[in-house]
Design a protein around this motif. Structure first.
Motif, PDB file in Angstrom:
ATOM      1  N   LYS A   1       0.841  -1.198   0.000  1.00 34.65           N
ATOM      2  CA  LYS A   1       0.000   0.000   0.000  1.00 34.65           C
ATOM      3  C   LYS A   1       0.878   1.251   0.000  1.00 34.65           C
ATOM      4  N   GLN A   2       0.779   2.013  -1.079  1.00 40.69           N
ATOM      5  CA  GLN A   2       1.558   3.244  -1.245  1.00 40.69           C
ATOM      6  C   GLN A   2       0.643   4.464  -1.234  1.00 40.69           C
ATOM      7  N   ARG A   3       1.209   5.596  -0.830  1.00 40.15           N
ATOM      8  CA  ARG A   3       0.425   6.828  -0.779  1.00 40.15           C
ATOM      9  C   ARG A   3       0.413   7.498  -2.154  1.00 40.15           C
ATOM     10  N   ARG A   4       1.571   8.038  -2.541  1.00 37.34           N
ATOM     11  CA  ARG A   4       1.714   8.624  -3.878  1.00 37.34           C
ATOM     12  C   ARG A   4       2.846   7.922  -4.603  1.00 37.34           C
ATOM     13  N   ALA A   5       3.098   8.325  -5.830  1.00 36.19           N
ATOM     14  CA  ALA A   5       3.990   7.575  -6.710  1.00 36.19           C
ATOM     15  C   ALA A   5       5.431   7.556  -6.207  1.00 36.19           C
ATOM     16  N   ILE A   6       6.086   6.417  -6.395  1.00 39.46           N
ATOM     17  CA  ILE A   6       7.470   6.216  -5.967  1.00 39.46           C
ATOM     18  C   ILE A   6       8.031   5.029  -6.754  1.00 39.46           C
ATOM     19  N   ASP A   7       9.340   5.041  -6.981  1.00 39.11           N
ATOM     20  CA  ASP A   7      10.030   3.856  -7.516  1.00 39.11           C
ATOM     21  C   ASP A   7      10.531   3.036  -6.337  1.00 39.11           C
ATOM     22  N   PHE A   8      10.443   1.719  -6.441  1.00 41.26           N
ATOM     23  CA  PHE A   8      10.942   0.885  -5.352  1.00 41.26           C
ATOM     24  C   PHE A   8      11.366  -0.474  -5.885  1.00 41.26           C
ATOM     25  N   PHE A   9      12.068  -1.213  -5.027  1.00 34.28           N
ATOM     26  CA  PHE A   9      12.548  -2.552  -5.358  1.00 34.28           C
ATOM     27  C   PHE A   9      11.990  -3.545  -4.347  1.00 34.28           C
ATOM     28  N   VAL A  10      11.637  -4.729  -4.835  1.00 39.23           N
ATOM     29  CA  VAL A  10      11.049  -5.761  -3.987  1.00 39.23           C
ATOM     30  C   VAL A  10      11.754  -7.089  -4.229  1.00 39.23           C
ATOM     31  N   SER A  11      12.164  -7.729  -3.140  1.00 44.13           N
ATOM     32  CA  SER A  11      12.713  -9.081  -3.198  1.00 44.13           C
ATOM     33  C   SER A  11      11.844  -9.988  -2.339  1.00 44.13           C
ATOM     34  N   ILE A  12      11.326 -11.052  -2.930  1.00 44.41           N
ATOM     35  CA  ILE A  12      10.503 -12.022  -2.197  1.00 44.41           C
ATOM     36  C   ILE A  12      11.280 -13.315  -2.040  1.00 44.41           C
ATOM     37  N   ASP A  13      11.340 -13.787  -0.805  1.00 39.69           N
ATOM     38  CA  ASP A  13      12.020 -15.049  -0.481  1.00 39.69           C
ATOM     39  C   ASP A  13      13.478 -15.054  -0.923  1.00 39.69           C
ATOM     40  N   GLY A  14      14.136 -13.888  -0.810  1.00 39.24           N
ATOM     41  CA  GLY A  14      15.552 -13.795  -1.147  1.00 39.24           C
ATOM     42  C   GLY A  14      15.840 -13.792  -2.631  1.00 39.24           C
ATOM     43  N   GLY A  15      14.825 -13.639  -3.452  1.00 43.41           N
ATOM     44  CA  GLY A  15      15.013 -13.634  -4.898  1.00 43.41           C
ATOM     45  C   GLY A  15      15.546 -12.302  -5.392  1.00 43.41           C
ATOM     46  N   PRO A  16      15.718 -12.161  -6.710  1.00 43.66           N
ATOM     47  CA  PRO A  16      16.245 -10.912  -7.278  1.00 43.66           C
ATOM     48  C   PRO A  16      15.358  -9.722  -6.932  1.00 43.66           C
ATOM     49  N   ASP A  17      15.977  -8.543  -6.832  1.00 45.19           N
ATOM     50  CA  ASP A  17      15.215  -7.323  -6.569  1.00 45.19           C
ATOM     51  C   ASP A  17      14.487  -6.907  -7.844  1.00 45.19           C
ATOM     52  N   VAL A  18      13.172  -6.863  -7.770  1.00 42.00           N
ATOM     53  CA  VAL A  18      12.335  -6.490  -8.913  1.00 42.00           C
ATOM     54  C   VAL A  18      12.009  -5.008  -8.822  1.00 42.00           C
ATOM     55  N   SER A  19      12.167  -4.292  -9.925  1.00 43.28           N
ATOM     56  CA  SER A  19      11.951  -2.853  -9.964  1.00 43.28           C
ATOM     57  C   SER A  19      10.491  -2.529 -10.272  1.00 43.28           C
ATOM     58  N   TYR A  20       9.921  -1.627  -9.492  1.00 46.04           N
ATOM     59  CA  TYR A  20       8.583  -1.080  -9.733  1.00 46.04           C
ATOM     60  C   TYR A  20       8.747   0.426  -9.908  1.00 46.04           C
ATOM     61  N   VAL A  21       8.294   0.963 -11.035  1.00 44.97           N
ATOM     62  CA  VAL A  21       8.555   2.354 -11.379  1.00 44.97           C
ATOM     63  C   VAL A  21       7.267   3.174 -11.303  1.00 44.97           C
ATOM     64  N   ASN A  22       7.338   4.266 -10.532  1.00 43.42           N
ATOM     65  CA  ASN A  22       6.258   5.256 -10.470  1.00 43.42           C
ATOM     66  C   ASN A  22       4.924   4.614 -10.073  1.00 43.42           C
ATOM     67  N   ARG A  23       4.932   3.834  -9.016  1.00 43.56           N
ATOM     68  CA  ARG A  23       3.727   3.137  -8.564  1.00 43.56           C
ATOM     69  C   ARG A  23       3.109   3.841  -7.359  1.00 43.56           C
TER      70      ARG A  23
END
Length: 333
Positions: free
Chosen positions: A68-90
Motif C-alpha cells: 500500500k503506497q500513498r503517492r507515486a514512488i520507484d521501489f525494489f522488492v525481493s521475495i524469499d531472497g530472490g532478485p530485486d524487482v523494480s517497480y517504477v512510479n507506482r
C-alpha cells in the motif's frame, strides 16, 4: 398437489451466500515489520524513509501480497531472497504477486528509491494486504548493523539500482549484516557558508531537512559506522582546518551515539582532504579511542573504467570498493 406446492415453496426460498472472508491487512506499526535505516514513524499509518538505503523486511503467510503506497514512488522488492524487482512510479495498492506464490511462509524486502536531485518520489510505506486468514510473522534478520555516512557516491547515484548497487549495500550484504546509507547527493561534511547540506549535522537527523526531527538513536545501535566524505567540500570553499575540525566533531558524535561501534573514515576516492581525514582519526586515537580507523582507498578504483563521470562509480566500481571494504569492516565486526 401437496408435492407441487412444497416444491414451489422451496423454489422461492433464497439461501444465504457465505460472506467472502476479508483480506488480512498489516499496518506499518505491525511489530513483525523490521525496519533498517532511519524511518520517520510520527504517523502510525504511514512510515517515511528519507535517507538512502533504508528498507523493511516482513514475513507473511499465504499466496498473495500487495503493498500500500500513498503517492507515486520507484521501489525494489525481493521475495524469499530472490532478485530485486523494480517497480517504477507506482502508487495506491500495488500487486507484488501477479503470479501467486506457493502456500506457506514467505519473506519480502522493500527498498525505496532515494529522494535526490530532481527526483521527488513519495517514499511512504502504508502497510501490506494479504490473503484472507493469512498472517505476518517476524522474519529472521541480522543481529549486526552498519551505517554508511556520505554523499552521492554512498547513495549510489549513477549506478544501475542506486542504493542497492552502491558499495555500502553490497558491503552489508557480503557481511550478512543489516545496513543503511545515511547519505544524500551533493552533501558536504562541514556546514559551508553557501548552504551545502552538512553531514556533520545530518548525522543527527531523521531526514534530509536541516530542521528534520532529531533521530532517536535508541531505535537501533550500529555495530560499525563507515564515513566517506570530502568530495564536495572543495567546491564549497571549505578550508582544510574547518574540514578537519568538522570531521573530529562527526567522529565524536558517532562515538557518543554508538559507544562500542567500530568507526571507519574512508579516504575520498578523489584524494581530497586526505591529510585532514587522517588527522581527525589521529585526534580520536590520541584521545584514547583505538576503535576509530582510517581506510586508505588509493588505487581501489580506476576513474576511466570504474566510474560513470570520473566521480561516481559504476556498478563495477561499487563492486570493487565493496570487495576491498568488506574484509576491513568485517575484521572489526
Amino acid at each position: 398437489m401437496k408435492l407441487l406446492v412444497a416444491a414451489a415453496l422451496l423454489a422461492s426460498v433464497v439461501l444465504p451466500v457465505p460472506a467472502a472472508q476479508a483480506a488480512t491487512t498489516g499496518s506499518p506499526a505491525d511489530p513483525n515489520v523490521k525496519y533498517f535505516g532511519r524511518w520517520n514513524t510520527s504517523s502510525a499509518s504511514a512510515y517515511t524513509s528519507e535517507w538512502a538505503g533504508g528498507y523493511l523486511v516482513v514475513g507473511f503467510t499465504g499466496t498473495t501480497l500487495k503493498l500500500k503506497q500513498r503517492r507515486a514512488i520507484d521501489f525494489f522488492v525481493s521475495i524469499d531472497g530472490g532478485p530485486d524487482v523494480s517497480y517504477v512510479n507506482r502508487s495506491g495498492t500495488v500487486d507484488l504477486t501477479p503470479n501467486k506464490l506457493q502456500p506457506g511462509r514467505h519473506t519480502v524486502r522493500v527498498s525505496y528509491r532515494p529522494i535526490a536531485g530532481s527526483y521527488r518520489g513519495d517514499a511512504v510505506f502504508q502497510g501490506i494486504t494479504l490473503d484472507a486468514g493469512a498472517t505476518t510473522f517476524a522474519p529472521s534478520v541480522p543481529s549486526k548493523i552498519i551505517e554508511f555516512v556520505g554523499d552521492s557516491i554512498t547513495v549510489g547515484q549513477r549506478s544501475s539500482k542506486q542504493a542497492l548497487t552502491a558499495y555500502g549495500w553490497l558491503t552489508g550484504e557480503k557481511l550478512k549484516a543489516g545496513h543503511t546509507q545515511i547519505a544524500v547527493g551533493g552533501a558536504c561534511l562541514h556546514p559551508a557558508a553557501d548552504g551545502c547540506l552538512s553531514m556533520r549535522e545530518g548525522f543527527l537527523r531523521t531526514g534530509l531537512a536541516t530542521n528534520a526531527p532529531a533521530w532517536n538513536f535508541n531505535r537501533y545501535r550500529a555495530n560499525a559506522v563507515v564515513i566517506n566524505l570530502g568530495t564536495n567540500d572543495v567546491g564549497h570553499n571549505v578550508s582544510k582546518e574547518d574540514f578537519r575540525s568538522s570531521y573530529v566533531t562527526l567522529l565524536r558524535r558517532a562515538r557518543e551515539k554508538y559507544p562500542t561501534a567500530a568507526i571507519f573514515a574512508m579516504g575520498s576516492f578523489r584524494k581530497r582532504y586526505l591529510p585532514e581525514t587522517q588527522a581527525a582519526v589521529r585526534t580520536l586515537n590520541d584521545g584514547g579511542d583505538r576503535n576509530v580507523h582510517y581506510v586508505n582507498t588509493e588505487g581501489w578504483i580506476n576513474e576511466a573504467t570504474d566510474t560513470v563521470d570520473n566521480v561516481h562509480p559504476n556498478d563495477q566500481g561499487h563492486r570493487k570498493i565493496a570487495d576491498r571494504l568488506a574484509p576491513i569492516v568485517g575484521a572489526k565486526l
